[in-house]
Design a protein around this motif. Structure first.
Motif, PDB file in Angstrom:
ATOM      1  N   GLN A   1       0.394  -1.436  -0.465  1.00 17.14           N
ATOM      2  CA  GLN A   1      -0.034  -0.162  -0.778  1.00 17.14           C
ATOM      3  C   GLN A   1       1.589   1.316   0.007  1.00 17.14           C
ATOM      4  N   PHE A   2       2.160   1.183   0.148  1.00 11.43           N
ATOM      5  CA  PHE A   2       3.074   2.112  -0.180  1.00 11.43           C
ATOM      6  C   PHE A   2       4.309   2.704  -0.758  1.00 11.43           C
ATOM      7  N   GLY A   3       3.872   3.427  -0.979  1.00  9.47           N
ATOM      8  CA  GLY A   3       5.418   3.899  -2.385  1.00  9.47           C
ATOM      9  C   GLY A   3       6.607   5.169  -1.932  1.00  9.47           C
ATOM     10  N   PHE A   4       7.828   4.609  -1.518  1.00  9.05           N
ATOM     11  CA  PHE A   4       8.460   5.690  -1.388  1.00  9.05           C
ATOM     12  C   PHE A   4       9.677   6.301  -2.619  1.00  9.05           C
ATOM     13  N   ILE A   5      10.179   7.150  -2.372  1.00 10.98           N
ATOM     14  CA  ILE A   5      11.593   8.299  -2.991  1.00 10.98           C
ATOM     15  C   ILE A   5      11.544   8.940  -2.003  1.00 10.98           C
ATOM     16  N   PHE A   6      13.112   8.746  -2.559  1.00  9.41           N
ATOM     17  CA  PHE A   6      14.392   9.383  -1.321  1.00  9.41           C
ATOM     18  C   PHE A   6      14.978  10.510  -2.452  1.00  9.41           C
ATOM     19  N   GLN A   7      15.613  11.108  -1.287  1.00 12.11           N
ATOM     20  CA  GLN A   7      16.232  12.067  -1.816  1.00 12.11           C
ATOM     21  C   GLN A   7      17.460  11.666  -3.384  1.00 12.11           C
ATOM     22  N   SER A   8      18.488  10.818  -3.226  1.00 15.11           N
ATOM     23  CA  SER A   8      18.606   9.917  -4.067  1.00 15.11           C
ATOM     24  C   SER A   8      17.887   8.491  -3.941  1.00 15.11           C
ATOM     25  N   SER A   9      17.918   8.147  -5.483  1.00 15.41           N
ATOM     26  CA  SER A   9      16.823   7.697  -6.607  1.00 15.41           C
ATOM     27  C   SER A   9      17.283   6.066  -5.850  1.00 15.41           C
ATOM     28  N   HIS A  10      18.527   5.174  -5.151  1.00 17.84           N
ATOM     29  CA  HIS A  10      18.332   4.450  -4.986  1.00 17.84           C
ATOM     30  C   HIS A  10      18.111   3.373  -5.916  1.00 17.84           C
ATOM     31  N   LEU A  11      18.276   3.432  -7.008  1.00 17.18           N
ATOM     32  CA  LEU A  11      18.229   2.106  -8.141  1.00 17.18           C
ATOM     33  C   LEU A  11      19.193   1.223  -7.988  1.00 17.18           C
ATOM     34  N   VAL A  12      18.379   0.354  -8.522  1.00 21.88           N
ATOM     35  CA  VAL A  12      19.654  -1.170  -8.448  1.00 21.88           C
ATOM     36  C   VAL A  12      20.910  -0.864  -9.255  1.00 21.88           C
TER      37      VAL A  12
END
Length: 224
Positions: free
Chosen positions: A86-97
């Motif tokens: 139910q939750f989505g997160f966006i941070f200061q850094s994209s944190h892509l794999v």
């Protein structure tokens, strides 16, 4: 319609014998399809509210109610399931794999959220969302070849691929220049409305406040 309710939430941290009350009784209502921006100086309690609302830490007192369910009384495993689906997160850094392509970043999130769609429908949903963020033409690219703005667009798509009811954004434009910040916030605003997602955003950038439906100013653990 109210989706999220934070009632009389307090948070106290203990460092040795010293106790510090970071939140001193927060009441906050979040409505469907709206962006709420939390602003205030560093140490005012903004990020603590966001992490408590997201179930990443518990309040010392008070309750957090999501869709009528009191997260404050849930077991950690049950909270984890709510967070995944139910939750989505966006941070200061994209944190892509780094070793996953753009489309694979989204496919992994579908797996985490235990998508009920058939594989072909999941693929179409990935393509649809990448089109919405104007990144489908880079679907086979790896993060190392993307610009900062492109990475954040992919991060937004990844956060929304499983159609979460809540989107938590912690300084989503802090690492971007002014032009890209406006592009990213326009995208977050448009997708919040299109998908009827509720967004709680922490920001220091006052230029981003024009995109919010509700602005909450924090000072010394209290809403002003």
């Amino acid at each position: 319609m109210t989706l999220f309710q934070i009632d009389s939430v307090k948070k106290t941290f203990k460092n040795g014998e010293v106790k510090e009350q970071v939140l001193k009784g927060i009441n906050l209502t979040l409505n469907e399809g709206e962006i709420t921006a939390l602003i205030g100086a560093s140490g005012s309690g903004k990020s603590t509210i966001l992490t408590i609302a997201a179930g990443l830490q518990r309040a010392s007192e008070g309750q957090v109610v999501f869709q009528g369910e009191n997260l404050s009384e849930m077991k950690q495993e049950d909270i984890r399931k709510v967070r995944a689906k139910q939750f989505g997160f966006i941070f200061q850094s994209s944190h892509l794999v780094p070793f996953l392509t753009v489309q694979e970043q989204l496919k992994v999130m579908q797996e985490v959220a235990e998508s009920k769609l058939k594989k072909q429908d999941q693929k179409r949903e990935v393509e649809r969302l990448l089109e919405l963020v104007d990144m489908n033409h880079r679907k086979d690219a790896y993060p190392s070849s993307l610009s900062g703005g492109e990475k954040q667009r992919v991060a937004i798509a990844r956060a929304l691929i499983h159609k979460p009811k809540m989107l938590f954004a912690d300084e989503p434009t802090a690492s971007l220049d002014s032009r890209r910040s406006k592009e990213v916030m326009t995208l977050i605003r448009d997708l919040t409305k299109t998908l009827n997602t509720t967004t709680l955003m922490v920001t220091h950038d006052e230029e981003m406040l024009s995109y919010a439906d509700q602005i909450i100013t924090m000072k010394d653990g209290l809403i002003q």
